[in-house]
Write an enzyme that holds these catalytic residues in place. Structure first.
Site, PDB file in Angstrom:
ATOM      1  N   ASP A 242     -11.521   2.889   4.164  1.00  0.00           N
ATOM      2  CA  ASP A 242     -11.957   1.487   4.120  1.00  0.00           C
ATOM      3  C   ASP A 242     -13.477   1.387   4.013  1.00  0.00           C
ATOM      4  O   ASP A 242     -14.001   0.320   3.676  1.00  0.00           O
ATOM      5  CB  ASP A 242     -11.543   0.768   5.415  1.00  0.00           C
ATOM      6  CG  ASP A 242     -10.285  -0.061   5.266  1.00  0.00           C
ATOM      7  OD1 ASP A 242     -10.039  -0.566   4.157  1.00  0.00           O
ATOM      8  OD2 ASP A 242      -9.565  -0.204   6.266  1.00  0.00           O
TER       9      ASP A 242
ATOM     10  N   GLN B 221      -5.132  -1.341   9.793  1.00  0.00           N
ATOM     11  CA  GLN B 221      -5.069  -2.692   9.231  1.00  0.00           C
ATOM     12  C   GLN B 221      -5.732  -3.701  10.166  1.00  0.00           C
ATOM     13  O   GLN B 221      -5.447  -3.735  11.363  1.00  0.00           O
ATOM     14  CB  GLN B 221      -3.595  -3.056   8.978  1.00  0.00           C
ATOM     15  CG  GLN B 221      -3.379  -4.392   8.317  1.00  0.00           C
ATOM     16  CD  GLN B 221      -3.862  -4.449   6.863  1.00  0.00           C
ATOM     17  OE1 GLN B 221      -3.960  -3.439   6.186  1.00  0.00           O
ATOM     18  NE2 GLN B 221      -4.162  -5.637   6.398  1.00  0.00           N
TER      19      GLN B 221
ATOM     20  N   LYS C  23       0.836  -1.210   0.000  1.00  0.00           N
ATOM     21  CA  LYS C  23       0.000   0.000   0.000  1.00  0.00           C
ATOM     22  C   LYS C  23       0.864   1.250   0.000  1.00  0.00           C
ATOM     23  O   LYS C  23       0.615   2.190  -0.748  1.00  0.00           O
ATOM     24  CB  LYS C  23      -0.873   0.045   1.264  1.00  0.00           C
ATOM     25  CG  LYS C  23      -2.116  -0.800   1.202  1.00  0.00           C
ATOM     26  CD  LYS C  23      -2.795  -0.761   2.574  1.00  0.00           C
ATOM     27  CE  LYS C  23      -3.810  -1.864   2.669  1.00  0.00           C
ATOM     28  NZ  LYS C  23      -4.206  -2.187   4.022  1.00  0.00           N
TER      29      LYS C  23
END
Ligand code: GUN
Length: 300
Positions: free
Chosen positions: A121, A98, A54
């Site tokens: 997200d 995460q 990422k």
């Protein structure tokens, strides 16, 4: 029939190119650089690989990348303080914590502490509610990537029968919602669904997101249907040598590809789209935060 292969790797490269163009325009016209912060707690190897990837791609499209790596035994209070500081940081437009988090941390509490406008997200309860009511929201990256590929292949999805296999908060549920918002007739199938093969056989669009290697076979697929395989499963591959493994999806590729009209491979299908959509969400969040026009084609 031999299915058209939907090339997620190429599609993701195109999306990243569009993101990079938009980032360049934001810099040139407004002096703004979109920033993405990723928070990793602990040392889960798969998460570390994902976070590194990422960070690399964030920089490649011209955005600012910030990583916060915290010890596995970080307290909830300390993690919430990191999220708070990122919420308040005007150079950060997207925040990703995460998952999974170590067991002593409450994931719902942490995710819901992220500013919903920076929740790239799309996991914050506000974004879930906005998506569920068809309002402008941040959309979870993997389902957004699937939607982009489906729209690209079909043009309009209106009136199609879609079956989503799997009911996770990260993929199955938001995927079903996105397909419903695009006027599909949507069924969510899961481990308790009766006669699941018959349910799937009624679908023009199948999205498999269960995490069970090669569960869906060609016999389940209606001839000509589009198959989107979200699964990434590592299985033993003795044919490649002792101790070797290979990646497979939730669909048995060979038998499904004989029947389907189009199919995404594993690897090289949905996988690369997830990070591309994370970058797309970050640029979208940056535009919204600054009251600027959003990039076209990169949102739901
Ligand atoms: N872990 C695995 N996939 C994801 C994702 O898309 N977002 C976050 N935050 N964690 C993940």
């Amino acid at each position: 029939m031999t299915a058209t292969v939907i090339d997620g790797k190429a599609f993701a490269a195109k999306v990243r190119g569009q993101v990079a163009d938009h980032v360049a325009r934001l810099k040139e016209a407004h002096g703004i650089t979109p920033g993405l912060a990723v928070v990793l707690v602990g040392e889960d190897p798969a998460s570390q690989v994902y976070v590194r990837s990422k960070g690399k791609m964030t920089v490649e499209v011209g955005m600012k990348s910030v990583e916060h790596k915290l010890d596995a035994d970080t307290s909830e209070e300390d993690l919430l303080a990191v999220v708070k500081s990122l919420n308040e940081d005007t150079e950060i437009h997207g925040i990703l914590v995460q998952l999974p988090l170590p067991g002593h941390l409450n994931e719902d509490l942490v995710i819901n502490s992220i500013d919903p406008a920076k929740d790239v997200d799309g996991f914050h309860i506000s974004n879930v509610g906005l998506l569920g009511t068809g309002q402008k929201s941040m959309v979870p990256c993997t389902p957004l990537g699937c939607l982009m590929m489906l729209r690209d292949h079909h043009g309009s999805l209106s009136g199609l029968n879609a079956v989503v296999i799997g009911r996770s908060n990260i993929v199955g549920k938001p995927m079903a919602q996105l397909l419903l918002n695009d006027s599909c007739t949507v069924t969510i199938a899961h481990s308790r669904t009766k006669d699941i093969q018959d349910v799937v056989r009624g679908a023009d669009v199948v999205v498999a997101a269960v995490g069970r290697p090669e569960m869906v076979t060609g016999e389940w697929i209606k001839p000509g249907a589009t198959v989107i395989d979200v699964g990434i499963n590592r299985i033993d591959a003795p044919e490649k040598g002792e101790g070797k493994t290979r990646l497979v999806g939730d669909c048995d590729y060979d038998s499904c590809a004989e029947v389907a009209g189009a199919i995404t491979p594993v690897p090289g299908g949905v996988g690369p789209m997830t990070i591309a959509c994370l970058l797309a969400n970050t640029v979208t969040a940056c535009c919204r935060a600054n009251g600027l026009a959003e990039p076209e084609g990169l949102t739901a």
